[in-house]
Design a protein around this motif. Structure first.
Motif, PDB file in Angstrom:
ATOM      1  N   MET A   1      68.946   5.704  22.029  1.00 25.22           N
ATOM      2  CA  MET A   1      67.640   5.976  21.433  1.00 25.22           C
ATOM      3  C   MET A   1      67.361   4.948  20.343  1.00 25.22           C
ATOM      4  O   MET A   1      68.105   4.835  19.379  1.00 25.22           O
ATOM      5  CB  MET A   1      67.611   7.384  20.846  1.00 25.22           C
ATOM      6  N   GLY A   2      66.284   4.156  20.530  1.00 17.26           N
ATOM      7  CA  GLY A   2      65.979   3.095  19.595  1.00 17.26           C
ATOM      8  C   GLY A   2      64.999   3.514  18.522  1.00 17.26           C
ATOM      9  O   GLY A   2      64.508   4.660  18.492  1.00 17.26           O
ATOM     10  N   ALA A   3      64.681   2.567  17.651  1.00 19.67           N
ATOM     11  CA  ALA A   3      63.752   2.846  16.551  1.00 19.67           C
ATOM     12  C   ALA A   3      62.366   3.188  17.078  1.00 19.67           C
ATOM     13  O   ALA A   3      61.664   4.034  16.515  1.00 19.67           O
ATOM     14  CB  ALA A   3      63.692   1.635  15.621  1.00 19.67           C
ATOM     15  N   ALA A   4      61.953   2.522  18.174  1.00 18.42           N
ATOM     16  CA  ALA A   4      60.634   2.792  18.752  1.00 18.42           C
ATOM     17  C   ALA A   4      60.537   4.234  19.236  1.00 18.42           C
ATOM     18  O   ALA A   4      59.497   4.897  19.053  1.00 18.42           O
ATOM     19  CB  ALA A   4      60.353   1.824  19.899  1.00 18.42           C
ATOM     20  N   ASP A   5      61.606   4.735  19.853  1.00 16.64           N
ATOM     21  CA  ASP A   5      61.608   6.124  20.318  1.00 16.64           C
ATOM     22  C   ASP A   5      61.493   7.094  19.149  1.00 16.64           C
ATOM     23  O   ASP A   5      60.707   8.051  19.186  1.00 16.64           O
ATOM     24  CB  ASP A   5      62.890   6.411  21.097  1.00 16.64           C
ATOM     25  N   LEU A   6      62.270   6.845  18.102  1.00 20.46           N
ATOM     26  CA  LEU A   6      62.225   7.723  16.931  1.00 20.46           C
ATOM     27  C   LEU A   6      60.842   7.716  16.293  1.00 20.46           C
ATOM     28  O   LEU A   6      60.333   8.762  15.868  1.00 20.46           O
ATOM     29  CB  LEU A   6      63.288   7.288  15.918  1.00 20.46           C
ATOM     30  N   LEU A   7      60.218   6.527  16.230  1.00 13.15           N
ATOM     31  CA  LEU A   7      58.879   6.437  15.657  1.00 13.15           C
ATOM     32  C   LEU A   7      57.875   7.210  16.513  1.00 13.15           C
ATOM     33  O   LEU A   7      56.984   7.892  15.980  1.00 13.15           O
ATOM     34  CB  LEU A   7      58.461   4.976  15.543  1.00 13.15           C
ATOM     35  N   SER A   8      58.021   7.119  17.831  1.00 10.25           N
ATOM     36  CA  SER A   8      57.100   7.847  18.716  1.00 10.25           C
ATOM     37  C   SER A   8      57.247   9.352  18.520  1.00 10.25           C
ATOM     38  O   SER A   8      56.254  10.087  18.546  1.00 10.25           O
ATOM     39  CB  SER A   8      57.345   7.469  20.178  1.00 10.25           C
ATOM     40  N   TYR A   9      58.478   9.832  18.292  1.00 11.88           N
ATOM     41  CA  TYR A   9      58.695  11.267  18.072  1.00 11.88           C
ATOM     42  C   TYR A   9      58.049  11.707  16.758  1.00 11.88           C
ATOM     43  O   TYR A   9      57.437  12.788  16.681  1.00 11.88           O
ATOM     44  CB  TYR A   9      60.192  11.590  18.042  1.00 11.88           C
ATOM     45  N   LEU A  10      58.188  10.891  15.718  1.00 14.49           N
ATOM     46  CA  LEU A  10      57.592  11.219  14.424  1.00 14.49           C
ATOM     47  C   LEU A  10      56.068  11.277  14.527  1.00 14.49           C
ATOM     48  O   LEU A  10      55.431  12.210  14.025  1.00 14.49           O
ATOM     49  CB  LEU A  10      58.017  10.188  13.375  1.00 14.49           C
ATOM     50  N   LEU A  11      55.485  10.285  15.196  1.00 13.67           N
ATOM     51  CA  LEU A  11      54.032  10.243  15.354  1.00 13.67           C
ATOM     52  C   LEU A  11      53.545  11.421  16.190  1.00 13.67           C
ATOM     53  O   LEU A  11      52.478  11.989  15.918  1.00 13.67           O
ATOM     54  CB  LEU A  11      53.615   8.917  15.999  1.00 13.67           C
TER      55      LEU A  11
END
Length: 302
Positions: A1-11
């Motif tokens: 799980m990359g930073a982009a995935d984590l950001l998408s979950y937060l958004l």
């Protein structure tokens, strides 16, 4: 799980917060209208001039923007299930707006949904698909079937009691927003590939806007017809269901299989149970009853 995935979950979680604000404020605005008044253009005009409704509308717009950005970073079948967190967030916002408190059943449902969502997304771990390479025939068949589902649910909402009609309209709303999200995903992919020209020249952009408007109108219809507790399950569950089906079956997003489906199924069941538990929360029922009494009582007091 990359930073982009984590950001998408937060958004996606922030988008769910926008949906929760929209649900509560637009329901509050609907309660300020005459309950005997038929749904139509005149009622819509009065709603859009209400400051309460406008606050809810801004929450909805903010949710769509955050959701679009989240889809740019993550996968449709991961982002959309997180939107179901709007149910516990709706209760949190409603408790704040109407001055009530959350009790053990509500907190149980919130924890159940949150844990289930984490388990579901972690188990499936969706990976990128081929949303820019879908054949026109596939779009026509899948899009036609989804649009027909919306039409069927609206048709079913023309008969039966208020709870039944509201539930059907809630499901139609969730289906419309789920279809909107699928086309937003394609629009974002075109933006990444060809910039603003890609956004303006792809037909999916305009279909997304169209179904977004349909969802907004049907949502107002649902909130005017009956209580939020009847509409909320449809709002919440149909959106991710439609999105996940499109993500896996149409966009070929890959998810884990084999034994990973066991925790994914458990997580999905926990989310569904949490939605039903919260949607039938005595707090949510009381909020609708108290708000209705307050709204009906105000003119008499004046």
């Amino acid at each position: 799980m990359g930073a982009a995935d984590l950001l998408s979950y937060l958004l996606a979680a922030l988008a769910a917060t926008g949906n929760a604000l929209a649900n509560v404020m637009q329901r509050k605005s609907s309660l300020e209208q005459d309950p005997e008044r038929s749904f139509g253009a005149g009622l819509l005009w009065d709603l859009v001039r209400s400051p309460t409704w406008l606050v809810g509308f801004l929450g909805l717009v903010g949710s769509f923007v955050l959701q679009a950005v989240a889809l740019g970073f993550g996968q449709l079948s991961a982002v959309e299930p997180i939107i179901t967190l709007e149910v516990p967030l709706t209760l949190l916002v409603a408790a704040r707006v109407f001055g009530s408190r959350l009790h053990r059943p509500e907190w149980t449902g919130i924890l159940l949904m949150t844990a289930g969502m984490i388990m579901l997304v972690a188990a499936l771990a969706p990976r990128p698909g081929t949303e820019t390479q879908v054949r026109s025939l596939t779009y026509a068949v899948a899009g036609g079937a989804t649009a027909a589902t919306i039409a069927l649910l609206v048709g079913l909402a023309r008969r039966g009691g208020p709870i039944w009609r509201t539930a059907c309209l809630g499901m139609a709303t969730g289906t419309s927003f789920g279809l909107t999200a699928t086309f937003i995903k394609e629009t974002i992919s075109q933006a990444d590939a060809r910039g603003i020209v890609g956004v303006l020249t792809t037909w999916q952009t305009y279909v997304a806007v169209g179904f977004g408007v349909v969802g907004l109108v049907v949502m107002q219809w649902a909130l005017h017809t009956g209580p939020l507790l009847a509409a909320q399950p449809g709002f919440t569950l149909m959106d991710p269901l439609v999105s996940v089906l499109w993500g896996v079956l149409v966009f070929d997003e890959m998810t884990r299989t084999g034994w990973w489906l066991v925790p994914a199924t458990v997580g999905g069941m926990a989310v569904g149970l949490g939605v039903l538990l919260l949607a039938h929360s005595p707090l949510l029922a009381d909020l609708n009853e108290q708000s209705t009494e307050r709204t009906v009582g105000e003119p008499a007091a004046a």
